[in-house]
Design a protein around this motif. Structure first.
Motif, PDB file in Angstrom:
ATOM      1  N   MET A  17       0.820  -1.272   0.269  1.00 30.85           N
ATOM      2  CA  MET A  17      -0.028  -0.123  -0.281  1.00 30.85           C
ATOM      3  C   MET A  17       0.557   0.922   0.602  1.00 30.85           C
ATOM      4  SD  MET A  17      -1.468   2.639   1.979  1.00 30.85           S
ATOM      5  CE  MET A  17      -1.227   2.372   3.760  1.00 30.85           C
ATOM      6  N   LEU A  18       2.100   1.190   0.846  1.00 24.60           N
ATOM      7  CA  LEU A  18       3.323   1.898   0.891  1.00 24.60           C
ATOM      8  C   LEU A  18       3.265   2.580  -1.104  1.00 24.60           C
ATOM      9  CD1 LEU A  18       5.436   2.244   4.155  1.00 24.60           C
ATOM     10  CD2 LEU A  18       2.930   3.562   3.645  1.00 24.60           C
ATOM     11  N   HIS A  19       3.863   1.325  -0.508  1.00 23.28           N
ATOM     12  CA  HIS A  19       4.793   1.457  -2.243  1.00 23.28           C
ATOM     13  C   HIS A  19       3.096   2.095  -3.662  1.00 23.28           C
ATOM     14  CE1 HIS A  19       6.319   0.683  -6.338  1.00 23.28           C
ATOM     15  NE2 HIS A  19       7.637   0.536  -5.667  1.00 23.28           N
ATOM     16  N   ASP A  20       2.618   1.665  -3.255  1.00 24.65           N
ATOM     17  CA  ASP A  20       1.421   2.424  -4.393  1.00 24.65           C
ATOM     18  C   ASP A  20       1.665   3.897  -4.683  1.00 24.65           C
ATOM     19  OD1 ASP A  20       0.794  -0.506  -5.204  1.00 24.65           O
ATOM     20  OD2 ASP A  20      -0.761  -0.473  -4.401  1.00 24.65           O
ATOM     21  N   LYS A  21       0.896   4.250  -3.253  1.00 26.27           N
ATOM     22  CA  LYS A  21       1.098   5.768  -2.913  1.00 26.27           C
ATOM     23  C   LYS A  21       2.027   6.494  -2.936  1.00 26.27           C
ATOM     24  CE  LYS A  21      -3.328   4.835  -0.850  1.00 26.27           C
ATOM     25  NZ  LYS A  21      -3.938   5.235  -2.090  1.00 26.27           N
ATOM     26  N   ARG A  22       3.324   5.639  -2.591  1.00 22.64           N
ATOM     27  CA  ARG A  22       4.591   6.367  -2.300  1.00 22.64           C
ATOM     28  C   ARG A  22       5.830   5.394  -3.108  1.00 22.64           C
ATOM     29  NH1 ARG A  22       4.922  11.285   1.244  1.00 22.64           N
ATOM     30  NH2 ARG A  22       7.258  11.392  -0.003  1.00 22.64           N
ATOM     31  N   PRO A  23       6.078   5.598  -4.077  1.00 28.67           N
ATOM     32  CA  PRO A  23       6.747   4.096  -4.642  1.00 28.67           C
ATOM     33  C   PRO A  23       8.359   4.472  -4.268  1.00 28.67           C
ATOM     34  CG  PRO A  23       5.523   5.531  -6.636  1.00 28.67           C
ATOM     35  CD  PRO A  23       5.185   5.520  -4.961  1.00 28.67           C
ATOM     36  N   ALA A  24       8.150   6.449  -4.890  1.00 27.05           N
ATOM     37  CA  ALA A  24      10.218   6.719  -4.945  1.00 27.05           C
ATOM     38  C   ALA A  24       9.875   6.712  -3.300  1.00 27.05           C
ATOM     39  CB  ALA A  24       9.890   8.284  -5.170  1.00 27.05           C
ATOM     40  N   ALA A  25       9.458   6.730  -2.353  1.00 23.21           N
ATOM     41  CA  ALA A  25      10.084   6.797  -0.540  1.00 23.21           C
ATOM     42  C   ALA A  25      10.032   5.645   0.229  1.00 23.21           C
ATOM     43  CB  ALA A  25       8.527   8.278   0.028  1.00 23.21           C
ATOM     44  N   VAL A  26       9.158   4.785  -0.646  1.00 19.47           N
ATOM     45  CA  VAL A  26       9.605   2.568  -0.395  1.00 19.47           C
ATOM     46  C   VAL A  26      11.158   2.524  -0.469  1.00 19.47           C
ATOM     47  CG1 VAL A  26       9.155   0.567  -0.766  1.00 19.47           C
ATOM     48  CG2 VAL A  26       6.762   3.090  -0.187  1.00 19.47           C
ATOM     49  N   VAL A  27      11.190   2.952  -1.878  1.00 22.12           N
ATOM     50  CA  VAL A  27      12.453   2.512  -2.473  1.00 22.12           C
ATOM     51  C   VAL A  27      13.383   2.825  -2.155  1.00 22.12           C
ATOM     52  CG1 VAL A  27      13.418   1.969  -4.499  1.00 22.12           C
ATOM     53  CG2 VAL A  27      11.762   1.563  -4.630  1.00 22.12           C
ATOM     54  N   ALA A  28      13.780   4.517  -1.696  1.00 22.13           N
ATOM     55  CA  ALA A  28      14.609   5.039  -0.962  1.00 22.13           C
ATOM     56  C   ALA A  28      14.943   4.431   0.491  1.00 22.13           C
ATOM     57  CB  ALA A  28      13.856   6.471  -1.027  1.00 22.13           C
ATOM     58  N   ALA A  29      13.749   4.291   1.163  1.00 23.70           N
ATOM     59  CA  ALA A  29      13.797   3.819   2.570  1.00 23.70           C
ATOM     60  C   ALA A  29      14.357   2.160   2.717  1.00 23.70           C
ATOM     61  CB  ALA A  29      12.731   4.157   3.240  1.00 23.70           C
ATOM     62  N   ALA A  30      14.102   1.694   1.407  1.00 21.57           N
ATOM     63  CA  ALA A  30      14.485   0.215   1.012  1.00 21.57           C
ATOM     64  C   ALA A  30      15.621  -0.527   1.927  1.00 21.57           C
ATOM     65  CB  ALA A  30      14.615  -0.657  -0.569  1.00 21.57           C
TER      66      ALA A  30
END
Length: 178
Positions: A17-30
Motif C-alpha cells: 500500500m505504501l509503495h502504491d501511494k509513495r513508490p519513490a519513498a519506499v524504494v529510497a528507504a529500502a
C-alpha cells in the motif's frame, strides 16, 4: 505460528500500500527493510513469499539499482541455501517476472553466474534450474522464442550470447536452449 504468518502478511500488504501511494519513498528507504524482505523469501508460507516477491518486484521494476542488488542477493541466497534453490527458485523467478521482464531477469542471472568464477558446482546447478524454468514457464515464452529465432535481430542475438556464456556451465542446458 498462524499469528506470525498473519502478521507478516499484514506487514507486506502495508508495504504494498505504501509503495502504491509513495513508490519513490519506499524504494529510497529500502536499505532499512531489504534484509528482512530477502529473509522472507525462505518463509514457509507460500502466500507470504508471493507477497514478498510482489513488494520486491514492484521496487525492482521502478529502480534499476534496486533490481541489480536484488538479483545479486537472490543468487547469493540460492548459493547459501540449496533447499531454497531446490524448493522455491521456480516460484521466486517466475513471480519476479510478473513485475520485471523475463528477459531482464534471465540476462541478469546469466551475467552474475558468468562473472562468478568461484563455485562451479553451484553455477552448474543454478544453470540447470534456470534452464528448466526458461524451458517450461509461460513467463519465459518470449525468451524461448528469441533464443530459438536468432534471425529476430540484434536483441535476440545479444540475448543468446548472454545466456550462452552462463549456460555453458551445463552442456545439457546449453543444448536445450538451441
Amino acid at each position: 505460528q498462524r499469528t506470525a504468518v498473519n502478521t507478516r502478511i499484514a506487514a507486506l500488504r502495508w508495504l504494498l500500500m505504501l509503495h502504491d501511494k509513495r513508490p519513490a519513498a519506499v524504494v529510497a528507504a529500502a536499505d532499512e527493510y531489504f534484509p528482512a524482505l530477502l529473509r522472507t523469501l525462505a518463509d514457509d508460507s507460500e502466500l507470504v513469499v508471493r507477497l514478498d516477491l510482489e513488494v520486491l518486484g514492484k521496487m525492482a521494476a521502478q529502480s534499476g539499482v534496486f533490481f541489480e542488488q536484488l538479483m545479486t542477493h537472490i543468487q547469493r541466497l540460492f548459493a547459501a541455501d540449496v533447499r531454497l534453490l531446490e524448493n522455491r527458485s521456480a516460484l521466486i523467478v517466475r513471480h519476479l517476472c510478473t513485475h520485471v521482464s523475463a528477459e531482464r531477469v534471465c540476462t541478469r542471472f546469466a551475467a552474475i553466474l558468468a562473472a562468478d568464477r568461484g563455485d562451479y558446482e553451484f553455477a552448474t546447478v543454478m544453470v540447470q534450474t534456470l534452464n528448466l524454468i526458461v524451458l517450461t514457464a509461460h513467463e519465459f515464452d518470449g525468451v524461448r522464442h528469441a533464443l530459438r529465432d536468432l534471425r529476430g535481430g540484434a536483441a535476440a542475438r545479444a540475448l543468446f550470447v548472454d545466456v550462452y556464456r552462463c549456460w555453458s556451465h551445463s552442456p545439457c542446458a546449453l543444448i536445450a536452449i538451441c
